[in-house]
Structures are given as structure tokens and as C-alpha cells.
Design a protein around this motif. Structure first.
Motif, PDB file in Angstrom:
ATOM      1  N   LEU A 433       0.819  -1.208   0.000  1.00 16.42           N
ATOM      2  CA  LEU A 433       0.000   0.000   0.000  1.00 16.42           C
ATOM      3  C   LEU A 433       0.857   1.264   0.000  1.00 16.42           C
ATOM      4  CD1 LEU A 433      -3.005   0.740  -0.011  1.00 16.42           C
ATOM      5  CD2 LEU A 433      -2.839   1.082   2.456  1.00 16.42           C
ATOM      6  N   GLN A 434       0.562   2.165  -0.963  1.00 19.16           N
ATOM      7  CA  GLN A 434       1.286   3.432  -1.073  1.00 19.16           C
ATOM      8  C   GLN A 434       0.387   4.643  -0.807  1.00 19.16           C
ATOM      9  OE1 GLN A 434       3.530   3.767  -4.738  1.00 19.16           O
ATOM     10  NE2 GLN A 434       3.846   1.567  -4.844  1.00 19.16           N
ATOM     11  N   MET A 451      -1.239   0.039  11.216  1.00 17.65           N
ATOM     12  CA  MET A 451      -1.036   0.943  10.098  1.00 17.65           C
ATOM     13  C   MET A 451       0.422   1.408  10.028  1.00 17.65           C
ATOM     14  SD  MET A 451      -3.489   4.129   9.071  1.00 17.65           S
ATOM     15  CE  MET A 451      -4.881   3.027   8.922  1.00 17.65           C
ATOM     16  N   GLY A 452       1.084   1.429  11.159  1.00 18.31           N
ATOM     17  CA  GLY A 452       2.492   1.804  11.158  1.00 18.31           C
ATOM     18  C   GLY A 452       3.389   0.812  10.464  1.00 18.31           C
ATOM     19  N   LEU A 453       2.828  -0.376  10.136  1.00 20.13           N
ATOM     20  CA  LEU A 453       3.618  -1.407   9.458  1.00 20.13           C
ATOM     21  C   LEU A 453       3.560  -1.274   7.949  1.00 20.13           C
ATOM     22  CD1 LEU A 453       2.524  -4.472  11.635  1.00 20.13           C
ATOM     23  CD2 LEU A 453       4.551  -3.037  11.914  1.00 20.13           C
ATOM     24  N   PHE A 454       2.796  -0.284   7.439  1.00 16.58           N
ATOM     25  CA  PHE A 454       2.703  -0.091   5.997  1.00 16.58           C
ATOM     26  C   PHE A 454       4.008   0.551   5.525  1.00 16.58           C
ATOM     27  CE2 PHE A 454      -2.228   0.317   5.993  1.00 16.58           C
ATOM     28  CZ  PHE A 454      -2.319  -1.009   6.387  1.00 16.58           C
ATOM     29  N   SER A 455       4.965  -0.261   5.189  1.00 15.90           N
ATOM     30  CA  SER A 455       6.318   0.236   4.931  1.00 15.90           C
ATOM     31  C   SER A 455       6.433   1.062   3.659  1.00 15.90           C
ATOM     32  CB  SER A 455       7.303  -0.942   4.865  1.00 15.90           C
ATOM     33  OG  SER A 455       6.900  -1.867   3.859  1.00 15.90           O
ATOM     34  N   SER A 456       5.507   0.877   2.709  1.00 18.24           N
ATOM     35  CA  SER A 456       5.586   1.600   1.432  1.00 18.24           C
ATOM     36  C   SER A 456       4.672   2.813   1.382  1.00 18.24           C
ATOM     37  CB  SER A 456       5.230   0.654   0.270  1.00 18.24           C
ATOM     38  OG  SER A 456       6.102  -0.448   0.221  1.00 18.24           O
ATOM     39  N   LEU A 457       3.921   3.073   2.459  1.00 15.20           N
ATOM     40  CA  LEU A 457       2.910   4.129   2.444  1.00 15.20           C
ATOM     41  C   LEU A 457       3.552   5.500   2.237  1.00 15.20           C
ATOM     42  CD1 LEU A 457      -0.168   4.160   2.741  1.00 15.20           C
ATOM     43  CD2 LEU A 457       0.158   4.823   5.124  1.00 15.20           C
ATOM     44  N   ARG A 458       3.003   6.243   1.241  1.00 14.12           N
ATOM     45  CA  ARG A 458       3.491   7.585   0.945  1.00 14.12           C
ATOM     46  C   ARG A 458       2.465   8.658   1.283  1.00 14.12           C
ATOM     47  NH1 ARG A 458       3.828   8.736  -4.086  1.00 14.12           N
ATOM     48  NH2 ARG A 458       2.745   6.943  -4.929  1.00 14.12           N
ATOM     49  N   TYR A 459       1.185   8.303   1.189  1.00  8.77           N
ATOM     50  CA  TYR A 459       0.101   9.284   1.382  1.00  8.77           C
ATOM     51  C   TYR A 459      -0.928   8.667   2.314  1.00  8.77           C
ATOM     52  CZ  TYR A 459      -3.737  12.484   0.154  1.00  8.77           C
ATOM     53  OH  TYR A 459      -4.754  13.400   0.177  1.00  8.77           O
ATOM     54  N   LEU A 460      -1.186   9.340   3.447  1.00  7.52           N
ATOM     55  CA  LEU A 460      -2.179   8.865   4.410  1.00  7.52           C
ATOM     56  C   LEU A 460      -3.089  10.023   4.791  1.00  7.52           C
ATOM     57  CD1 LEU A 460      -3.377   6.761   6.297  1.00  7.52           C
ATOM     58  CD2 LEU A 460      -1.622   7.356   7.982  1.00  7.52           C
ATOM     59  N   ASN A 461      -4.376   9.900   4.466  1.00  9.04           N
ATOM     60  CA  ASN A 461      -5.354  10.955   4.751  1.00  9.04           C
ATOM     61  C   ASN A 461      -6.544  10.320   5.462  1.00  9.04           C
ATOM     62  OD1 ASN A 461      -7.078  13.128   4.832  1.00  9.04           O
ATOM     63  ND2 ASN A 461      -6.727  13.750   2.712  1.00  9.04           N
ATOM     64  N   LEU A 462      -6.682  10.625   6.750  1.00 10.17           N
ATOM     65  CA  LEU A 462      -7.801  10.143   7.560  1.00 10.17           C
ATOM     66  C   LEU A 462      -8.645  11.316   8.061  1.00 10.17           C
ATOM     67  CD1 LEU A 462      -5.850   7.514   9.716  1.00 10.17           C
ATOM     68  CD2 LEU A 462      -7.029   7.145   7.546  1.00 10.17           C
ATOM     69  N   SER A 463      -8.506  12.472   7.461  1.00 17.95           N
ATOM     70  CA  SER A 463      -9.136  13.690   7.975  1.00 17.95           C
ATOM     71  C   SER A 463     -10.656  13.640   7.847  1.00 17.95           C
ATOM     72  CB  SER A 463      -8.584  14.906   7.226  1.00 17.95           C
ATOM     73  OG  SER A 463      -8.899  14.825   5.853  1.00 17.95           O
ATOM     74  N   TRP A 464     -11.312  14.511   8.645  1.00 19.44           N
ATOM     75  CA  TRP A 464     -12.765  14.700   8.600  1.00 19.44           C
ATOM     76  C   TRP A 464     -13.500  13.378   8.826  1.00 19.44           C
ATOM     77  CZ3 TRP A 464     -14.486  19.608   8.760  1.00 19.44           C
ATOM     78  CH2 TRP A 464     -13.597  20.605   8.364  1.00 19.44           C
ATOM     79  N   GLU A 474       3.499   3.485  16.602  1.00 23.26           N
ATOM     80  CA  GLU A 474       4.064   2.828  15.420  1.00 23.26           C
ATOM     81  C   GLU A 474       4.167   3.766  14.223  1.00 23.26           C
ATOM     82  OE1 GLU A 474       2.456  -0.258  18.103  1.00 23.26           O
ATOM     83  OE2 GLU A 474       1.689   1.628  17.282  1.00 23.26           O
ATOM     84  N   PHE A 475       3.497   4.954  14.292  1.00 19.87           N
ATOM     85  CA  PHE A 475       3.601   5.897  13.185  1.00 19.87           C
ATOM     86  C   PHE A 475       5.046   6.341  12.959  1.00 19.87           C
ATOM     87  CE2 PHE A 475      -0.686   7.912  11.928  1.00 19.87           C
ATOM     88  CZ  PHE A 475      -1.275   6.655  11.896  1.00 19.87           C
ATOM     89  N   GLY A 476       5.865   6.191  13.957  1.00 20.37           N
ATOM     90  CA  GLY A 476       7.271   6.540  13.782  1.00 20.37           C
ATOM     91  C   GLY A 476       8.026   5.574  12.902  1.00 20.37           C
ATOM     92  N   TYR A 477       7.375   4.439  12.560  1.00 21.91           N
ATOM     93  CA  TYR A 477       8.045   3.444  11.723  1.00 21.91           C
ATOM     94  C   TYR A 477       7.980   3.779  10.238  1.00 21.91           C
ATOM     95  CZ  TYR A 477       7.705   0.507  15.929  1.00 21.91           C
ATOM     96  OH  TYR A 477       7.796   0.014  17.203  1.00 21.91           O
ATOM     97  N   PHE A 478       7.108   4.744   9.883  1.00 17.26           N
ATOM     98  CA  PHE A 478       6.986   5.078   8.463  1.00 17.26           C
ATOM     99  C   PHE A 478       8.343   5.515   7.901  1.00 17.26           C
ATOM    100  CE2 PHE A 478       2.422   6.111   9.568  1.00 17.26           C
ATOM    101  CZ  PHE A 478       1.891   5.041   8.863  1.00 17.26           C
ATOM    102  N   GLN A 479       8.690   4.940   6.761  1.00 17.95           N
ATOM    103  CA  GLN A 479       9.968   5.279   6.135  1.00 17.95           C
ATOM    104  C   GLN A 479       9.804   6.115   4.872  1.00 17.95           C
ATOM    105  OE1 GLN A 479      12.984   4.576   7.515  1.00 17.95           O
ATOM    106  NE2 GLN A 479      11.675   3.919   9.214  1.00 17.95           N
ATOM    107  N   ASN A 480       8.630   6.052   4.228  1.00 19.82           N
ATOM    108  CA  ASN A 480       8.440   6.726   2.936  1.00 19.82           C
ATOM    109  C   ASN A 480       7.298   7.722   2.938  1.00 19.82           C
ATOM    110  OD1 ASN A 480      10.408   5.059   1.303  1.00 19.82           O
ATOM    111  ND2 ASN A 480       9.053   3.417   2.013  1.00 19.82           N
ATOM    112  N   LEU A 481       6.683   7.952   4.100  1.00 21.67           N
ATOM    113  CA  LEU A 481       5.508   8.805   4.160  1.00 21.67           C
ATOM    114  C   LEU A 481       5.858  10.252   3.810  1.00 21.67           C
ATOM    115  CD1 LEU A 481       2.494   8.402   4.924  1.00 21.67           C
ATOM    116  CD2 LEU A 481       3.061   9.392   7.145  1.00 21.67           C
TER     117      LEU A 481
END
Length: 1022
Positions: A433-434, A451-464, A474-481
Motif C-alpha cells: 500500500l502506497q 497501520m504503522g507497518l505499511f512500509s511503502s505508504l506515501r500518502y495517508l489521509n484520515l481527515s474529517w 508505530e507511526f514513527g516506523y513510516f519510512q516513505n511517508l
């Protein structure tokens, strides 16, 4: 030795502009009789012809990589040379392939010697200019010609190739212009492949194309072809056609029935045109069709039932039309489908369960329709699915749990009515997932820690949404966000310090939650951050010094928190910072001296304890006491009177003394200014008398010298583009062209007419300038207008030429088919729908880019001076194009009547500082007018509206709504749907642009950057 001498002399003759054929024949005949030994056979001479031809061809090239170094004039045959192939039976050169060698220079006449050449391929090089020498004739044996992906320009000559022998013709990826001659394809019975894609060709598609009965592939995409091709009688007659690509042109009309005649057709691509009407019902009879792309047109109606027969279809793209009706149940019949894009249409009802039968489906987009109901659980059967986009529909229910068990790369379910929790996902989606966009729903519960395990995630929008939890550690695990947007939820707790440990985050939006504690000092690790918004939380403590390490930061929003202390002075070093809001905190002290801080508006600072700014009326508090020399009685009250009445009396006395001193200074300054004005007035009067004498002398000198210098002939149409040339008699009486029926607009600077020009009845716009002393000499007018003619940009109306006599001046410009923004915004018929938000934002951004080009690409900059909706014209695709720019270059020569009329005809658009006409017109005046233009586009109202008892100034009205926190009340009610996260910052940008203080307004380059940022936090940026 004799042969070498002969070859060198022949090469010298070939390089010396080629003598006449008769002379060359006689010379060579005598030369051969004299030098040629009797043992040299005819084949040797022929081989030498190929060597000589290639060496001469090489001499016209620039070969930076020495790829042709092996080509030597001393060789008897070129058949061993690199990139050269010969026919084994004749030993003559049959193929020359020089693709991708970075060659440049000229395609010279040496090729004429290659009389057996069948393949010539020069693609992916750097050839520029006209395609061929006017006198060069390519060998009549040529069967394949590939000149693609170069920089060739000009018109394609009708005699480029021998259509009787050519089978493959690829001229794509160049800059060819003009129309194709109608007879271009005459005699093309051998032609199998034609690609003219990616040029700037215009006019209609030649009718002789239908004679290419053996054509397999036709690609004319990415040009400017117009008209409504008669498909049934021409293109539909080419029954061997397998690929038909007419994408991204300006073709229009209905696609008539008859497509079923193309029973071999595999790819039909018509996207990016203006085709209308229904999709042909007989399209389902093209049983071999595997690619169907009708996207971005004006097609209406539903999907024909005949499409269910197309079991070979792998790609269906019908997005961006006006297709309507129920989503088809039979969609599951298209078992080979890999890409299905029906977004931006008007389909209704729910998604059928049969969609799960599309086992080969990889990409699914049904965004921006009227789809209701739940997401069918059968969709999880599409095991190869990598992207699913269902945004901006009316979907309800929960997200199928198993959907997050697929190896998806992109999920966009935003702006629906989905409820329930976010699925936790499985190991398959963790790695793939990107992009994940679930914004604008009613999701609740917690953010899954997985969700912090999504290693390829670049765009995350949970607003509203209605999420209620802490940000998982685990959000600190993101490498490509790069984008994290969780705005307007119920998130609480501290902001994790490791949220930017990856260093890749560019956009961080945490607004509208309940975050507490300080802003973590580790925020400085977000080295790529350019948008940081933490407003409307419960944050406390100081603004960290580490924020000054964010060198790429453009927007910083910290309003409505509990932040305290002084603002770090180091923030003034952030040179890229364009917008800051620190209002409604507990900040004190001085603002940073550098960067954007000195020009901040009062609305960005208000509501703090004691920020020191001349824009704020509250107290100015510092962490250190004021020096005694500023107020020698400041501490007496504290020592002796405990801050009671005596202290207040002394403060009052000091305040009155301060006002008295200020009054004295103000009066003194006023006297100095008054004296200066009187002195300047006297000097100006004297100067005008001297200048009148100088002007008279210059006029006498110029009138005598002009007879010798040969100025442009008056009374003649001057066109900057020779391709627009028109017979002189057509403009002999220009008044005859400017009839009342042809009038399409009128303004302060003149009247505009729609006029046909040239033999092809091409329409242009002609502005008849007001009768005034614009200039006394055509040379001056010509010089000024030619400068404006060089201003070429996709968002500017091109100035094509002019007509000048002492009593009549005309400007010739492009004609825009959709008229002015004024007509679409304020003068539309009641039955016409209002402009949707995407079109309005497109106009805002395009206008900003056009103004930015005028301001920043010219020195001195070109000032528009008269920006308003009537001067924003709209192309066929609603691309904005600014007209009437640059008249400020002639402003000093305009009548005072025109100056005063300018202010009377454009109330609300004129920058306040221009009320004093002695001030110089500059870029900030345009910025003000652009801000008013934004307000008009968003609100649908005029800049000044007159009621029975009051006058409403639009900018003041919107500013008042902003202060009350009800800014969305001013949005045009005709726009039933619009993204608040784009509309609100766009309105705020408009208020910054309409600041009363010119220095507080941004430059147009900064405006473009801000608008791009406003548009950036969206999934389609990826």
C-alpha cells in the motif's frame, strides 16, 4: 590512389552546395575517362557513391559522442560501418539507423546518393529546425522513415516521402506546426503505420486519409486538429485498421454509427476532445477491441448494452464525460478487463455484485458519480486489484474487512458516508500500500496500530472523520511517508516526537483535534516539510527553536492553541515561508525581523497576550524589563504605590506626553511634505515648458530623419507570424471588417471584434484602440507592441500583430471560443449551470501563472493594470487566457480621460494606492486585482454591489465573515459541492492579496506556489 583522389574531389563538389546535375554529369564523365583505370568495374563506383553520400551526410552532423567515428572516406564500402546495413545481393546501403545518439545539425543532401535506401531511422536525437532542406529529395525506394522524438519544426512538406512506396512513417514527438495538405496521403496504398502524435499540427484531418486502405495504425494524438471528422465515410472505411488514436486534439461532433466496419480494430482512443452525443451502439460489434478510451469528452447517455459482447476488452476509460444511468449489471461479462475507469460521470444506483467476476481487474475508478449503497463484498474476489478509487459518491455501510487483505497499492474511499472502523489489514497490504485516503467519511474507533507497518505508504489521509484515539507510536516506523493528514477528528494526547524520523514527510496536518502538550522539539527532523498545520488543538509551551531548521517550510499554521513565550527570532531566516498564522495563542514579544513576519496581516497575529506589532492595539509584553531610559518612572509605582492609583496617574501623564510629542512630529512632517509638494509642482511646471520645447525640436528632427530611415509603412497589417499572412487587399478597408455585428466586447481601452483572417477563415480578435494620442510615430508603436508580442504563455492571449495609421490603431490577438469569464460568471443565462469548483480553481491557478509570467519573465516586468473578469478569456477547455496585458507600457501616452475612466469603469478592482495617480503602477497593483478576481470566482458576486441603503465592498464583506468564523457563508450558493479544504485557504489567500498595504501582498510567484500547495494535499498529486 587514383580512387582516393577521385572520391575526395567528388566529396568536395558535393559539399560545395551541389552544382547543377548537367554540369556534374559532364564533369564526372570526363573525370572518369581521364583517371579511371579500365579494371574498375561499375559496382565499385556504386559502392563509392554510398561511401561519399554517407561521408557528406556525416559532415552536416554534430556527433558529441563520436558514434560515427568508424565512418572513413578511405573505405571502399560502408557495409561494415556501425549503424549501417547493406543488401547482400547488391552491396548497396539499405538501412541507416542512428537512433538515440544525441546527434544534431542538419539532415543534409548526402542521403540523395543512397539510391537503394529502404530504412532511415533518426529518432531520439537532437535535430531541430525545419525537417529537411527544401531541395532535398529522399530516395524513392524509402519504405520506413522514423524521425520521432527530435525538435524538428515548421510545416511537414507534402513531398516528404514517396507515398507509393512508404509503409512506415513516424514523425511523432516533434514541434511540427500548420495544417496538413489535403493531398498529403494521396496514393498511400502501401502505407501500414502513421504516427504524427505529439506535435502542434492544426486544421482538419486530410480527407485523402481514407485512401490508405491497408493502414493498420493511425496515431494523430496530441495535436490541435479541429472539426468533426466524417467517421462513417472516411476513417470507418479503413477496414484493416487496428489502432486508431485521435486523443488530445480539438475534434468535435458526434461519433456516427459505422464503427462496426472496423472489425479488426483493437484500440480506439478518442480521449481529450469535444465529442458529444451517445456512444455508438454498434461499438459492441468490434469483437477484437481490447482498448476503449473515450475519456474527457462530452458523451451523454448510458453505456450501450452491446458492450457486454466485448470479452476481449482489457481497458475501458470513459471518465470525464456526462454519461448517466444505472451502473450496468452486465459489467461482470467483461472477463478480461484489467482497467475500468468510469469516474467523473453521473452513474447512479449501487455497484453490482457481478463486479467480483472481474478476476483480471487491476485498476478500478468510479469516483465522482452518484453511486449509493454499500461496497459489494464480492469485490474482494478481484485478487489482482492494485488500485481502487470510489471517492465522492454516496456509499454507506462499512469497509469490507477482506478488502485490506488484497495486495493493494492505492485505496481512495474518501468523501462518502462510510461508517464503522478502519480494517487492520494483513501482511499482503503491509508491503504494497502506497496511498490510503479515507477522508470525509464517518469512520469511528481508533487508528489501528498495524497501520504503522505499511512500509511503502506515501500518502495517508484520515481527515474529517470521527476517530477517537492517540496517534499510534508505530507511526514513527513510516519510512516513505510524504503526506500525513488527520485533521478534524477526535485525536488526543501528545504529538509523537518520532513522527518525522524518516525525514521524508512534506505535509503534516494535525488541525482540529485535541492534541495536548508541547510541539515536540524533534519537529526539526522533518527536513522535507513545507506545510505544517497544528491549529485548533490544545498545544502548550513555546514554539520550538528547531522549527527554524525547516528550510523548505512554506506554510505554518499554529492558531487557536495555548502556545506561550516569545517567537524564536531564528524563524525569520526561513526564506521560503509564504504564510504564517499564530493568532489566538499566548505569545508575547517581538516578531522576527526577517522573512515574512514584518508583512504579516493583523488577522494572523490577533488574540495573543502581548505581541509587539504596530498592527495590534494591545499591550506589548517582553520577557525582559524595558530599559529605564525609555520610561524613567516605570518602576516608581511598583516600589512606592504598589501599582495603585498613583502609578496609573503617572502612566496617564506619560501617555499624554507621548501623544504630544507624536503630534509635534506629525505636524512637522506634514509641513515638510507640503513644502515638498509645492516645490515639486513648481519644478514640474518648469520642466513641462522645457519638455514641450524639446518635444517640438525632436518632432522636427524626427520628421526629417524619418524620410531617410524608412519606417514601417502605415495603413498596412503587420503580422508577427508569417503563417498568418493575408492578402493586402483584405485589410485595405479595416473599417469594413469592424462591423457592429462582429463586435464582441467593449472596454476602456477599445472595442473588440471577431474577424475572419486569411483564406481559411481563421477567426482572430481585433481590438480597435480608443482615439487618443497613443503615439505619434509608428516606429514607437511597433517597438512597444512587438515587446508584448513576445509574451507567449499558455495562459496569455497571444498578440499576433497590429494595424496603424495616425487615426486608427488595431491590435490582432487570438480568439477565445468560450468568451470571457465575465459572461460565464455574471452574465450567464438562467438555464446555464454555474461554473463548478474544479473549473473555477483552474481559472484561478491559470490566471496566476499567466500573471506570474508577465511579472517575473520580463525586465522591466509587464504590468497588466486592468485585471478583471472581462479580460480573462476562456478557451474551448476553459483554460484561462489573460488579454489586454501590457497597456501600462503605453500608459504615459494615454489621455487623462482614459486614466480617469479606468477608475470609473472598474470599481473594486483598482488597488487603493492608485487613487493617487502620481504613484507608479507596479506588480502589487495586479496582485490586488487578482485577489478581487479570486473573491468573485468563489462567491459569484461582483466586487462592489449597490443596495438601496448601502454599498457592499466584497473584500470587506468576506473579511468580516472571516473574523466571525463563518467564511463559508460567502461561497457561491450555485456551487452545490466543493472541497472546503481548497475553498477556505483560497479565500484567505484572496484577502492577503487585497491587503491595503502593498508590501503585505505576495508576489505572483508566491501566489502560484501557495495555490499549488492548496491543491497538493490530495491523492491525485501522486
Amino acid at each position: 590512389m587514383v580512387e582516393k583522389k577521385k572520391k575526395k574531389m567528388m566529396m568536395m563538389m558535393m559539399m560545395a552546395n551541389w552544382p547543377s546535375p548537367l554540369f556534374l554529369f559532364l564533369y564526372l564523365s570526363c573525370f572518369q575517362i581521364w583517371l579511371q583505370p579500365p579494371t574498375v568495374d561499375a559496382v565499385s563506383v556504386q559502392i563509392n557513391d554510398d561511401v561519399l553520400g554517407l561521408i557528406v551526410f556525416k559532415s552536416d552532423l554534430v556527433d558529441p559522442s563520436s558514434s560515427l567515428e568508424s565512418w572513413s572516406e578511405d573505405d571502399d564500402s560502408p557495409c561494415s560501418w556501425r549503424f549501417v546495413r547493406c543488401d547482400p545481393s547488391t552491396s548497396r546501403v539499405s538501412e541507416l539507423s542512428l537512433d538515440g545518439l544525441s546527434l544534431s545539425g542538419r539532415i543534409g543532401r548526402g542521403l540523395e546518393k543512397l539510391q537503394s535506401l529502404k530504412v532511415l531511422s533518426l529518432s531520439r536525437n537532437n535535430f531541430t529546425g525545419t525537417v529537411l532542406s527544401p531541395t532535398l529529395a529522399l530516395p524513392g525506394t524509402l519504405q520506413r522513415l522514423n524521425l520521432s522524438n527530435n525538435g524538428l519544426s515548421g510545416q511537414i512538406p507534402a513531398s516528404l516521402v514517396n507515398m507509393n512506396s512508404i509503409t512506415f512513417l513516424d514523425l511523432s514527438g516533434n514541434s511540427f506546426t500548420g495544417a496538413l495538405p489535403d493531398g498529403f496521403f494521396s496514393g498511400c496504398l502501401s502505407l501500414r503505420y502513421v504516427s504524427l502524435a505529439g506535435n502542434m499540427l492544426e486544421g482538419t484531418i486530410p480527407s485523402t486519409l481514407s485512401s490508405c486502405s491497408l493502414l493498420n495504425t493511425l496515431s494523430l494524438s496530441g495535436n490541435r486538429f479541429t472539426g468533426a471528422p466524417s467517421f462513417a465515410s472516411s476513417l470507418w472505411s479503413m477496414q484493416r485498421l487496428r489502432v486508431l488514436d485521435l486523443a488530445n486534439n480539438r475534434l468535435s461532433g458526434q461519433v456516427q454509427a459505422g464503427v462496426s466496419a472496423l472489425h479488426n480494430l483493437k484500440q480506439l482512443i478518442l480521449k481529450g476532445n469535444q465529442f458529444s452525443g451517445p456512444i455508438p451502439a454498434d461499438l459492441g460489434l468490434c469483437l477484437h477491441l481490447n482498448v476503449l478510451d473515450f475519456s474527457d469528452n462530452l458523451f451523454t447517455g448510458g453505456l450501450p448494452d452491446s458492450l457486454r459482447r466485448l470479452s476481449s476488452l482489457t481497458t475501458v476509460r470513459l471518465s470525464g464525460n456526462m454519461l448517466a444511468g444505472d451502473f450496468p449489471e452486465w459489467i461482470g461479462n467483461l472477463s478480461s478487463l484489467e482497467i475500468l475507469d468510469l469516474s467523473r460521470n453521473r452513474f447512479t444506483r449501487s455497484l453490482p455484485q457481478s463486479i467480483g467476476s472481474l478476476r483480471s481487474l487491476k485498476f478500478l475508478s468510479i469516483s465522482e458519480n452518484g453511486i449509493s449503497g454499500t461496497i459489494p463484498r464480492s469485490i474482494v474476489s478481484c485478487s489482482r486489484l492494485s488500485a481502487i478509487r470510489l471517492s465522492r459518491n454516496s456509499l454507506t455501510g462499512g469497509i469490507p474487512e477482506d478488502l485490506f487483505g488484497l495486495p493493494l497499492e492505492e485505496i481512495d474511499l474518501s468523501h462518502n458516508g462510510l461508517v464503522g472502523s478502519i480494517p487492520r489489514g494483513s501482511s499482503k497490504i503491509y508491503q504494497s500500500l502506497q496511498v490510503l485516503d479515507l477522508s470525509g467519511n464517518q469512520l469511528s474507533g481508533v487508528i489501528p496500530s498495524e497501520m504503522g507497518l505499511f512500509s511503502s505508504l506515501r500518502y495517508l489521509n484520515l481527515s474529517w472523520n470521527k476517530l477517537l484515539s492517540k496517534l499510534p507510536p508505530e507511526f514513527g516506523y513510516f519510512q516513505n511517508l510524504t503526506v500525513l493528514d488527520v485533521r478534524n477528528n477526535g485525536l488526543y494526547g501528545p504529538i509523537p516526537g518520532d513522527i518525522c524520523d524518516s525525514g521524508s514527510v512534506e505535509i503534516l496536518q494535525l488541525d482540529g483535534n485535541s492534541f495536548t502538550g508541547p510541539i515536540p522539539g524533534e519537529i526539526g527532523n522533518c527536513s522535507s516539510l513545507y506545510l505544517l498545520t497544528l491549529s485548533h488543538n490544545n498545544l502548550t509551551g513555546p514554539i520550538p527553536e528547531s522549527v527554524s531548521m525547516l528550510s523548505s517550510l512554506k506554510i505554518l499554521k499554529l492558531e487557536f492553541n495555548g502556545l506561550g513565550g516569545e517567537i524564536p527570532q531564528s524563524l525569520g531566516k526561513l526564506e521560503d515561508l509564504l504564510a504564517v498564522n499564530i493568532s489566538y495563542n499566548r505569545l508575547i514579544g517581538r516578531l522576527p525581523a526577517g522573512g515574512i513576519f514584518p508583512s504579516l496581516d493583523e488577522s494572523a497575529l490577533r488574540g495573543n497576550l502581548g505581541i509587539c506589532s504596530p498592527l495590534l492595539s494591545g499591550p506589548c509584553q517582553m520577557d525582559v524589563p524595558k530599559p529605564l531610559v525609555l520610561d524613567p518612572n516605570a518602576y516608581e509605582g511598583d516600589d512606592h504605590e504598589g501599582g495603585g492609583g498613583g502609578s496609573r496617574r503617572r502612566g496617564s501623564l506619560h501617555h499624554h506626553m507621548f501623544l504630544s510629542v507624536s503630534s509635534i512630529i506629525a505636524i512637522s512632517a506634514a509641513m515638510v511634505i507640503a513644502c515638498g509638494v509645492i516645490l515639486i509642482t513648481v519644478l514640474n511646471a518648469s520642466a513641462r515648458r522645457r519638455l514641450a520645447f524639446v518635444d517640438a525640436a525632436l518632432e522636427s528632427m524626427c520628421s526629417s530623419s524619418s524620410r531617410l530611415s524608412g519606417p514601417p509603412v502605415s495603413g498596412r497589417l503587420i503580422l508577427f507570424d508569417s503563417k498568418m499572412a493575408t492578402p493586402q487587399e483584405e485589410i485595405a478597408d479595416p473599417q469594413a471588417l469592424l462591423s457592429k455585428a462582429a463586435q464582441i466586447g467593449e472596454g476602456v481601452f477599445g472595442t473588440v471584434y471577431r474577424v475572419p483572417l486569411g483564406l481559411q477563415e481563421r477567426f482572430v480578435a481585433v481590438k480597435k484602440l480608443v482615439t487618443s494620442t497613443l503615439t505619434q510615430y509608428q516606429e514607437d508603436f511597433d517597438r512597444e507592441v512587438r515587446v508584448l508580442g513576445k509574451a507567449r504563455h499558455p495562459n496569455l492571449i497571444s498578440l499576433k500583430g497590429y494595424y496603424w495609421t495616425p487615426k486608427l490603431q488595431l491590435l490582432v490577438t487570438d480568439y477565445a471560443a468560450n468568451g470571457s469569464l465575465q459572461s460565464k460568471l455574471h452574465e450567464r443565462p438562467p438555464a446555464a449551470p454555474p461554473l463548478p469548483w474544479p473549473v473555477r480553481f483552474k481559472v484561478i491557478l491559470g490566471t496566476a501563472k499567466g500573471l506570474g509570467h508577465l511579472h517575473h519573465s520580463f525586465r522591466p516586468p509587464i504590468i497588466h493594470y486592468n485585471l478583471k473578469p472581462s479580460n480573462i478569456l476562456l478557451d474551448e477547455d476553459y483554460t484561462p487566457r489573460i488579454s489586454d496585458f501590457g497597456l501600462a507600457r503605453l500608459l504615459t501616452k494615454l489621455d487623462r480621460h482614459v486614466m480617469s475612466s479606468r477608475f470609473q469603469s472598474a470599481p473594486g478592482y483598482v488597488a487603493p494606492e492608485l487613487a493617487c495617480q502620481s504613484l507608479r503602477v507596479n506588480e502589487k497593483c495586479d496582485v490586488y486585482g487578482f485577489g478581487v478576481l479570486i473573491l468573485e470566482l468563489v462567491t459569484g458576486r461582483r466586487p462592489v454591489e449597490y443596495g438601496e441603503d448601502n454599498v457592499v465592498i466584497l473584500s470587506d464583506h468576506v473579511r468580516a465573515l472571516l473574523e466571525r468564523g463563518s467564511m463559508l457563508e460567502c461561497v457561491d450558493p450555485g456551487m452545490t459541492e466543493y472541497p472546503e479544504d481548497e475553498v477556505l485557504p483560497t479565500l484567505k489567500l484572496a484577502l492577503v492579496c487585497t491587503s491595503q498595504i502593498p508590501s503585505s501582498r505576495p508576489s505572483m510567484a508566491e501566489v502560484v506556489q501557495i495555490l499549488e500547495v492548496i491543491r497538493t494535499p490530495r491523492m491525485d498529486a501522486f
